[in-house]
Design an enzyme around this catalytic site. Structure first.
Site, PDB file in Angstrom:
ATOM      1  CE  LYS A 115     -31.218  19.729   8.761  1.00 27.22           C
ATOM      2  NZ  LYS A 115     -30.219  20.252   9.697  1.00 27.22           N
ATOM      3  CG  ASN A 117     -27.945  21.449   6.233  1.00 27.10           C
ATOM      4  OD1 ASN A 117     -27.650  22.448   6.872  1.00 27.10           O
ATOM      5  ND2 ASN A 117     -28.284  20.319   6.815  1.00 27.10           N
ATOM      6  CB  CYS A 146     -25.828  17.840   8.306  1.00 30.58           C
ATOM      7  SG  CYS A 146     -26.530  17.612   9.955  1.00 30.58           S
ATOM      8  CD  GLU A 200     -30.445  19.395  13.153  1.00 30.73           C
ATOM      9  OE1 GLU A 200     -29.666  20.269  13.603  1.00 30.73           O
ATOM     10  OE2 GLU A 200     -30.129  18.594  12.252  1.00 30.73           O
ATOM     11  CG  LEU A 212     -17.305  32.644   1.689  1.00 32.41           C
ATOM     12  CD1 LEU A 212     -17.261  34.136   1.393  1.00 32.41           C
ATOM     13  CD2 LEU A 212     -17.530  31.857   0.389  1.00 32.41           C
TER      14      LEU A 212
END
Length: 442
Positions: A204, A208, A260, A151, A250
């Site tokens: 994934k 991240n 996460c 996800e 940014l």
């Protein structure tokens, strides 16, 4: 299709609700009876815009159910999603016991051909391990194939991201399994990228980690901007105009938090270490983030060295706006340190307050209105860019004992504040200081 989702945390509940919204018959399974009873009544255990409304709508339509019974949840399910937690171990690796327990339960319970879709964030190689567990444990001569479907939801906009996402990643060993999962997601009308399982798992973590890297990078640029007299927000705009860089992530501030980025960056460092690779860049990202969270504390102590018995107003507690998630929120170490130093904390975050009580010192005063944190305060810290803060009447800060504002999220434009005699510090931008005689009032 008939779908089951195991785990009703952030990922699982959003997945189950949105799949029911596009027409599937979904049963969400969770072992927490109290939680399940609430969800049956349409009460969401997490705060997410529009989630409760969609829950109620699909429960009433008969497409969404909740149960603590695995057999009931898996009955005739063609696809079973695993969406349980993978908490962080002491060494930074992901704890896979809950994922493996669900895989074992599926193997012992499923009675028809089933596709098992892993939504939980798991290290590379985990889905192969789950497939092995299932193949060794299953009781019936049926086909159970594991597929990776990570996800990419942002808390606070998870429903929007589900329906307007950039891509759906599917990692599978067989074309048949990949097509079934693609068909489940077809009504979302989002581009599907199909690949092998291990690459899907890595996508994934890599995604991240890269976003976290952009955040730490712009925060380092902000720290340099302060020393050379540049404005980090103007720098970020100029950088983002380059299509190779883009504007996203940014935004200078006091670093990332949540469920996460902190967990996934440390897990990827551990994954690299397991294959004897030193991920130096990502280690730097993590270290920069830890230091950046102390930025607000350092600024406060420079201007107000003695905080004992001082009223410190804190605006925003969650790691980001429009969520009640306090996991790895910068507010936690900041507030707890100030309380140890004897400060009196008055905090405002109506969405996150209930969860915040689980993480923060019990001496924190929670206020119902933003004025309660500002009036008679000796300093105000802005830790989350809540809508109420962005739209606040700036004259309210005149109600402080002394107008010392430390904005960890750059909520206000410098030119908005110039007409006020406030002492204002933000991240990577010019400082504003009041002129005599207000300076002597501290």
């Amino acid at each position: 299709m008939k779908v089951a989702v195991v785990g009703t945390g952030y990922v699982g509940l959003v997945t189950g609700v949105t799949l029911s919204e596009i027409g599937h018959h979904v049963t969400c399974v969770d072992i927490d009876e109290v939680k399940v009873d609430k969800m049956k009544k349409g009460i969401s255990p997490i705060y997410e815009p529009n989630l409760s409304e969609l829950m109620g709508k699909n429960i009433e339509a008969g497409r969404l159910k909740f149960t603590t019974n695995y057999e009931e949840g898996f009955s005739k399910a063609q696809v079973i999603y695993i969406a349980v937690g993978t908490p962080e171990n002491d060494d930074g690796s992901a704890n896979l016991q809950y994922v493996e327990q669900v895989a074992t339960t599926i193997a012992l319970t499923a009675k028809q051909d089933t596709i098992v879709v892993t939504k939980s964030t798991v290290p590379v190689g985990t889905n192969d391990r789950l497939q092995l567990i299932i193949d060794r444990t299953k009781l019936y001569h049926i086909s159970i194939e594991v597929v990776s479907n990570p996800e990419f939801l942002r808390e606070g906009s998870a429903i929007l991201d589900t329906f307007q996402g950039d891509r759906i990643v599917i990692g599978a060993k067989s074309e048949k399994a990949a097509k079934i999962v693609a068909e489940v997601n077809r009504p979302f009308n989002i581009p599907v990228y199909t690949t092998d399982i291990r690459s899907a798992e890595m996508i994934k973590y890599a995604s991240n980690a890269f976003l976290a890297t952009k955040i730490s990078f712009i925060n380092e640029i902000a720290n340099i901007c302060e020393r050379v007299g540049a404005d980090v927000e103007k720098v970020a705009v100029g950088m983002g105009l380059d299509k190779r860089i883009g504007q996203g992530f940014l935004k200078a501030g006091i670093g990332y938090g949540g469920s996460c980025f902190p967990k996934d960056t440390k897990a990827l460092i551990q994954i690299a270490g397991n294959v004897e690779y030193d991920f130096e860049v990502l280690k730097g990202v993590v270290n920069v983030n830890k230091k950046q969270q102390r930025k607000v504390i350092s600024l406060l102590y420079e201007q107000l060295p003695r905080v004992q018995d001082k009223k410190i107003g804190v605006l925003g507690l969650a790691f980001k706006p429009k969520t009640d998630d306090m996991r790895e929120a910068p507010s936690i170490p900041i507030i707890n340190e100030l309380i140890k130093a004897g400060a009196r904390i008055y905090a405002y975050d109506p969405i996150a307050e209930e969860n915040a009580r689980k993480f923060l010192d019990p001496s924190v005063h929670y206020v119902e209105k933003i004025e309660g944190a500002i009036e008679q305060a000796d300093a105000v810290l802005i830790l989350t860019e809540l809508d109420e803060i962005l739209n606040i009447n700036l004259s309210i800060f005149y109600r402080m004992n002394y107008p010392l504002i430390i904005d960890g999220r750059n909520c206000f434009e410098i030119n908005q504040l110039e007409k006020f005699q406030y002492e204002y510090y933000s991240i990577g931008r010019n400082t504003l200081k009041p002129q005599y005689p207000l300076m002597e009032s501290r």
